[in-house]
Scaffold this motif. Structure first.
Motif, PDB file in Angstrom:
ATOM      1  N   ASP A  87     -13.076 148.003 -19.923  1.00 21.77           N
ATOM      2  CA  ASP A  87     -14.501 147.842 -19.643  1.00 21.77           C
ATOM      3  C   ASP A  87     -14.696 146.820 -18.516  1.00 21.77           C
ATOM      4  O   ASP A  87     -15.591 146.955 -17.698  1.00 21.77           O
ATOM      5  CB  ASP A  87     -15.235 147.346 -20.891  1.00 21.77           C
ATOM      6  N   TYR A  88     -13.854 145.793 -18.524  1.00 21.92           N
ATOM      7  CA  TYR A  88     -13.909 144.740 -17.508  1.00 21.92           C
ATOM      8  C   TYR A  88     -12.627 143.924 -17.591  1.00 21.92           C
ATOM      9  O   TYR A  88     -11.840 144.086 -18.514  1.00 21.92           O
ATOM     10  CB  TYR A  88     -15.125 143.826 -17.704  1.00 21.92           C
ATOM     11  N   GLU A  89     -12.441 143.022 -16.610  1.00 24.86           N
ATOM     12  CA  GLU A  89     -11.349 142.052 -16.642  1.00 24.86           C
ATOM     13  C   GLU A  89     -11.916 140.685 -16.307  1.00 24.86           C
ATOM     14  O   GLU A  89     -12.839 140.572 -15.513  1.00 24.86           O
ATOM     15  CB  GLU A  89     -10.244 142.411 -15.645  1.00 24.86           C
ATOM     16  N   ILE A  90     -11.356 139.662 -16.921  1.00 20.58           N
ATOM     17  CA  ILE A  90     -11.778 138.285 -16.675  1.00 20.58           C
ATOM     18  C   ILE A  90     -10.581 137.513 -16.122  1.00 20.58           C
ATOM     19  O   ILE A  90      -9.478 137.615 -16.642  1.00 20.58           O
ATOM     20  CB  ILE A  90     -12.241 137.609 -17.981  1.00 20.58           C
ATOM     21  N   PHE A  91     -10.823 136.734 -15.055  1.00 24.46           N
ATOM     22  CA  PHE A  91      -9.791 135.886 -14.468  1.00 24.46           C
ATOM     23  C   PHE A  91     -10.210 134.430 -14.644  1.00 24.46           C
ATOM     24  O   PHE A  91     -11.387 134.097 -14.465  1.00 24.46           O
ATOM     25  CB  PHE A  91      -9.609 136.205 -12.980  1.00 24.46           C
ATOM     26  N   ASN A  92      -9.260 133.563 -14.961  1.00 26.06           N
ATOM     27  CA  ASN A  92      -9.618 132.165 -15.193  1.00 26.06           C
ATOM     28  C   ASN A  92      -9.888 131.420 -13.889  1.00 26.06           C
ATOM     29  O   ASN A  92      -9.440 131.802 -12.809  1.00 26.06           O
ATOM     30  CB  ASN A  92      -8.565 131.442 -16.052  1.00 26.06           C
ATOM     31  N   ARG A  93     -10.647 130.374 -14.018  1.00 22.55           N
ATOM     32  CA  ARG A  93     -11.085 129.555 -12.892  1.00 22.55           C
ATOM     33  C   ARG A  93      -9.894 128.948 -12.141  1.00 22.55           C
ATOM     34  O   ARG A  93      -9.878 128.903 -10.916  1.00 22.55           O
ATOM     35  CB  ARG A  93     -12.004 128.466 -13.427  1.00 22.55           C
ATOM     36  N   ALA A  94      -8.887 128.466 -12.874  1.00 21.48           N
ATOM     37  CA  ALA A  94      -7.743 127.796 -12.244  1.00 21.48           C
ATOM     38  C   ALA A  94      -7.028 128.725 -11.264  1.00 21.48           C
ATOM     39  O   ALA A  94      -6.590 128.293 -10.198  1.00 21.48           O
ATOM     40  CB  ALA A  94      -6.774 127.292 -13.304  1.00 21.48           C
ATOM     41  N   SER A  95      -6.916 130.004 -11.618  1.00 20.45           N
ATOM     42  CA  SER A  95      -6.248 130.952 -10.720  1.00 20.45           C
ATOM     43  C   SER A  95      -7.053 131.168  -9.444  1.00 20.45           C
ATOM     44  O   SER A  95      -6.491 131.245  -8.355  1.00 20.45           O
ATOM     45  CB  SER A  95      -6.046 132.291 -11.437  1.00 20.45           C
ATOM     46  N   ILE A  96      -8.360 131.257  -9.581  1.00 17.25           N
ATOM     47  CA  ILE A  96      -9.224 131.434  -8.410  1.00 17.25           C
ATOM     48  C   ILE A  96      -9.185 130.179  -7.532  1.00 17.25           C
ATOM     49  O   ILE A  96      -9.125 130.262  -6.304  1.00 17.25           O
ATOM     50  CB  ILE A  96     -10.673 131.754  -8.839  1.00 17.25           C
ATOM     51  N   VAL A  97      -9.174 129.010  -8.160  1.00 15.96           N
ATOM     52  CA  VAL A  97      -9.132 127.745  -7.411  1.00 15.96           C
ATOM     53  C   VAL A  97      -7.870 127.657  -6.565  1.00 15.96           C
ATOM     54  O   VAL A  97      -7.898 127.123  -5.450  1.00 15.96           O
ATOM     55  CB  VAL A  97      -9.275 126.533  -8.355  1.00 15.96           C
ATOM     56  N   GLU A  98      -6.748 128.209  -7.059  1.00 13.39           N
ATOM     57  CA  GLU A  98      -5.517 128.204  -6.261  1.00 13.39           C
ATOM     58  C   GLU A  98      -5.767 128.856  -4.898  1.00 13.39           C
ATOM     59  O   GLU A  98      -5.257 128.403  -3.886  1.00 13.39           O
ATOM     60  CB  GLU A  98      -4.378 128.910  -6.996  1.00 13.39           C
ATOM     61  N   TYR A  99      -6.533 129.929  -4.890  1.00 10.75           N
ATOM     62  CA  TYR A  99      -6.883 130.569  -3.614  1.00 10.75           C
ATOM     63  C   TYR A  99      -7.857 129.719  -2.816  1.00 10.75           C
ATOM     64  O   TYR A  99      -7.754 129.601  -1.599  1.00 10.75           O
ATOM     65  CB  TYR A  99      -7.490 131.948  -3.850  1.00 10.75           C
ATOM     66  N   LEU A 100      -8.843 129.128  -3.474  1.00 10.06           N
ATOM     67  CA  LEU A 100      -9.872 128.370  -2.773  1.00 10.06           C
ATOM     68  C   LEU A 100      -9.327 127.112  -2.104  1.00 10.06           C
ATOM     69  O   LEU A 100      -9.928 126.604  -1.164  1.00 10.06           O
ATOM     70  CB  LEU A 100     -11.006 128.007  -3.732  1.00 10.06           C
TER      71      LEU A 100
END
Length: 171
Positions: A87-100
């Motif tokens: 239905d959906y997928e959720i990614f944690n903030r820490a993983s996104i921050v690695e890119y940012l």
């Protein structure tokens, strides 16, 4: 009277000076380093087409898109019962921050793929890869082993989002 006026002006001046110093020291050059659980993410000006795009979508449109997807997902599940479509997928903030943390990352690409598995355990998955202002892929280096269950020291992106229904359950 002049003394009272001077002391009345001293407090706001000291407060203003303190607040100014605090603002200057937050995430700026020469500032103290962020704490262990803090990251300073710079947002450089991006004049590319991607940087000028407004990605906002109203809740009403989100609801319509989700409803259309739910109908299509149900059809896909009937026609391709060996592929689990979440239905959906959720990614944690820490993983996104690695890119940012990477100032060359101007946006994200969301790839769709089929995770290999046994005949009844293949799953449609979302993978996230950063892109620079020209749309060229920017990969993460994961030497920490924190990202993904099977992380290696190779370049890569993000997967292993949390799915509903769970991605490791047969459809």
């Amino acid at each position: 009277m002049a003394t009272n006026m001077k002391s009345n002006l001293t407090y706001p001046f000291v407060l203003f000076f303190f607040m100014g110093a605090l603002l200057i020291s937050s995430c700026g050059g020469g500032a103290p380093q962020p704490g262990k659980d803090e990251v300073c993410v710079k947002n450089p000006k991006d004049t590319s087409e991607l940087g000028r795009r407004n990605h906002f979508i109203p809740v009403m449109s989100i609801d319509i898109y989700k409803k259309n997807f739910d109908q299509a997902r149900d059809t896909i599940r009937q026609r391709l019962p060996d592929i689990m479509v979440p239905d959906y997928e959720i990614f944690n903030r820490a993983s996104i921050v690695e890119y940012l943390k990477d100032s060359t990352v101007a946006g994200f690409k969301f790839y769709y793929g089929i995770k290999p598995g046994s005949e009844k355990k293949r799953a449609l998955r979302i993978m996230i890869v950063g892109v620079d202002k020209n749309g060229k892929n920017v990969y993460l280096k994961d030497s920490t082993g924190r990202i993904g269950a099977q992380a290696t020291n190779d370049d890569g992106g993000l997967e292993y989002g949390q799915c509903t229904p769970p991605c490791d359950i047969e459809p």
